[in-house]
Design an enzyme around this catalytic site. Sequence first.
Site, PDB file in Angstrom:
ATOM      1  CB  VAL A  62      -0.945  -0.012   1.227  1.00 21.83           C
ATOM      2  CG1 VAL A  62      -1.621   1.353   1.383  1.00 21.83           C
ATOM      3  CG2 VAL A  62      -1.979  -1.096   1.071  1.00 21.83           C
ATOM      4  CB  ALA A  63       3.837   2.178   1.998  1.00 21.48           C
ATOM      5  CD  GLU A  85       0.219   8.235  -0.191  1.00 22.97           C
ATOM      6  OE1 GLU A  85       0.839   8.629   0.799  1.00 22.97           O
ATOM      7  OE2 GLU A  85       0.430   7.120  -0.730  1.00 22.97           O
ATOM      8  CG  ASP A 132     -10.324  26.715 -41.747  1.00 20.65           C
ATOM      9  OD1 ASP A 132     -10.388  26.322 -42.917  1.00 20.65           O
ATOM     10  OD2 ASP A 132     -11.058  27.593 -41.274  1.00 20.65           O
ATOM     11  CG  ASP A 151     -12.894  30.271 -38.479  1.00 18.20           C
ATOM     12  OD1 ASP A 151     -13.011  29.317 -39.276  1.00 18.20           O
ATOM     13  OD2 ASP A 151     -12.816  31.456 -38.852  1.00 18.20           O
ATOM     14  CG  ASP A 156     -13.171  24.290 -39.458  1.00 14.66           C
ATOM     15  OD1 ASP A 156     -12.800  23.708 -40.494  1.00 14.66           O
ATOM     16  OD2 ASP A 156     -13.188  25.529 -39.330  1.00 14.66           O
ATOM     17  CG  ASN A 207       4.322   9.188   3.880  1.00 12.15           C
ATOM     18  OD1 ASN A 207       5.362   9.163   3.220  1.00 12.15           O
ATOM     19  ND2 ASN A 207       3.874   8.136   4.542  1.00 12.15           N
ATOM     20  CG  ASP A 209       8.149  13.209   0.961  1.00 17.60           C
ATOM     21  OD1 ASP A 209       9.211  13.793   1.232  1.00 17.60           O
ATOM     22  OD2 ASP A 209       7.995  11.979   1.043  1.00 17.60           O
TER      23      ASP A 209
END
Length: 946
Positions: free
Chosen positions: A321-322, A326, A368, A659, A663, A753, A757
């Site tokens: 999980v770590a 995340e 165009d 435009d 298109d 965490n 970070d």
Amino acid sequence: MTKEGISLLAASPSSSSEGSSVVKEEGGVGGMWVSGREAGGLPWEEVARLLTTDPSSGLPSREVLTRRQIAGYNEFSEAPDDPLWKKFLGQFKEPLILLLLASSLVSLVMGQLDDAVVIMLAIVIVATVAFIQELRTDRALEELKKQVPVTCMCQRDGNLREYQARELVPGDIVHLSIGDRVPADMRLTHAVDLTIDESSFTGETEPAPKTSSTITTNSYGSSASSCATSVGNMAYMGTFVRTGRGRGVVTSTGERSQFGELYRMMQEEEAPRTPLQRNMDALAKKLSVFSFCFIAVVFVMGIYQGIPIQKIFNIAVSLAVAAIPEGLPIVVTMTLCLGIRRMAQRSALVKGLHTVETLGCVTTICSDKTGTLTKNEMTVTCAVTSEGDECQITGVGYSSDGQVVFQSGYSDLANEALTKLLESGAVCNNAQIVGGNLLGQPTEGAILAAAIKHGIYNAQDKYQRLEEIPFKSETKCMSVKVKNKKTGEVEWVMKGTVEAVLQKCTHYHQNVAVLPLSREKQQQICAISTEWGRHGLRVLAMARGTSLSEMNYLGIVGIMDPPREAVRASVTTLQSTGIRVKMVTGDAQETACAIAKAVGLQVRAGTVFSGEQVDGMDERLLTRLVQEATVFYRVSPRHKLRIVKALQQCDEIVGMTGDGVNDVVALKRSNIGIAMGTMGSAVSKEAADMILNDDDFTTILSAIEEGKCIYHNISNFVQFQVSTSLVALSLIALSTLFGLPSPLNPMQILLINVIMDGPPALTLGMEPIDDDVKLQPPRDTKKDLITRQLVRNCVISATIIICGTLWVFRSEMSDGMVTMRDTTMTFACFVMFDMFNAMSCRSHSKSIMELGLTSNWYLFLALTATMGCLLAVVYLPFLQWIFQTEGIHISDWIYLLCLTSTVLIVSELRKFLDRRWEVRRSGEPIRSFWSNGKKASGKPSWMDAV
């Protein structure tokens, strides 16, 4: 349209080119719909008969109600919109988000509430930001309805009055006048000097002249059945009446109109997933595989160590999980949002988060012509008088900005001849320019603007108009009979094509004298006209005289829709970075090629194709030729769509600019749809992914640079995040499996965490655009986000941090007992390693000295705040109690500073060796490591001065 109407339409036979296009309904109702192709080839009386309507009085009100039960309202149906809750839940279907959800659930089951809360918080933030962004996009179908005018003049029960356009049914008789927007597809029954601006459909700058005469199928080609092909006796929903007046019978409404065909085409097309989304999907799969592999390895090692299986399982799942970062989705989302904000400051409005980064991947831009490369404002650019004086006229559009420059020098005689020429064009003219806006035909507006630039104002006020012979396709000229209010002199003034005007001319002015117009002189004039035509100019001639059969030739003017300023430089820069630019236009070949050359495209044999040629190619041939093609002309929306799909089949990332309504389908299908903000139609803006608020093609350059920078910054963050995750995993895994005490307590890990970070990682996404990154070719979208080079860099950094942190932990724990000083030193060591690692991750190849220590102020502030947080945790008493730390001596800080800076030093050495290897492989001379180029700020580095 009502549900009942939809079901009846679905049950009725549809029109086809192989059979009759007239649809018959049961229940006594006559013909209900006639296609534009079928109606154009029939007399209008026959069309009225098929639709069982009276052109003089219109439909009875009772019949209108009956038909509306079958045909529905003159509008577009759309599927019910999803409720907001369903749209919000839709944000959780991304693979990486699903992986994080699974990670959060596992953490919750295992009692790790802090991890579960942190992960869920990250997921909610990402989903909320993406949800808010989505609410502002994908409204193209709603905008299509807005193209239909609100009211129109319709004749029913013998009375002409105003009705809601949505109430029209096939068979209604509608009257048109100047300034009206056509409310439905109509077969014209009467047309007086009627011209309709169909540029949003066909790409043609000039308004299309309309007639009520029957037009055979061959006269408008086999491609007429394709969408947005103009037929001379048809008026189409959403187009604009420029001049004259007309009347017609409604043949198709709502989704059965030409506009409706575009609507259906757009519904059928799905916008492809962006390269970054595909990269994130691949990353999620790799992280999943890594997690399972990691669990397996820990299991094997745990069993070997004799650890109970239950404990091994808890350790393995916790570490897996770590291992899932995340913080990655939230930092990517915030980085993309910051990119959108920066682009908005540079006049580029980006509507989708992942669209921002896709700009850096674009390999081909299909542009165009009308309104994109050009301004969609006809302009007189040159003139030649009967005296032979040539001049250039500067400025673009219908403003007075510009001047006349005589090629052979100014003289009173040349000035007088040009004045007479432009004054004649302004007198034989029905347009007006009010506040820089044109009322009337663009060609006539261009002549008026040229006259104003030459100092001729209100030329028509000097004359009294006695008679007018309007322009007709048969005569190809317009004539007015005027009386000079001062002298009383009566004369004719004429303008038209060179051939038509010269047929009426017998003399010309030369050095104040009037000379006979010889055949040699006519050939000379025609030669100039032909040469101008090759360069995409529309050439008109002017003449005056007392009789229409004996006119005096005055000169010619060249008119074109010129390229926008700086477009050529932008195209050149794009091509130099490996991006192909192609013109895709509905205009004629000569005009398209002339503009293409003017903007710097390479036009040669085998690179120019028409829409008809595209129709004749199978998919394999088109895919083979489309990459080398430069210009596609006379193309319809179907052709544009085929071209975009063919390029995507060649693994090209396609940016489509436009435009107009024609298109919209290609804009939606392309990887990046780019619409013009000022001149663009509402539907093109809503279908596009990006809008250029200043209508400047050059803004695309800035957007592409921003896209490259965003991916560069995301990869920098990923390197930082992966290396940090490797360190955290390794420290916990090693200490657990080998029976060592944990170097960090749970509160310290949580603080690292969430607080330590997060800010540095986020500010890595705010790194300024690197000049070297700007010049890089489009990135290879087949490459994963995590490359071999990135993994190597992460392993090197992680190894240094792991070894350094464990060294500090083991050296401090000399007595075998874990004290608060031990964890404080280890915690401070880990955080400082992270700070130096963040500095090294600012670039994969450039030294920190080249980038500049403070060029990214956001990172500088984040690192300062992180250091402040670290000091607070170490020295503030209540934080010491929470995180189990104690104060350390200044000598400890110096020791840690020297140790943790090694990760930056090794990174700088690695960049130096990488550069030497690249230079040696390329054979270029080796430059100084510290002075390779300029800093991100554009200033010389401090080593340059040394």
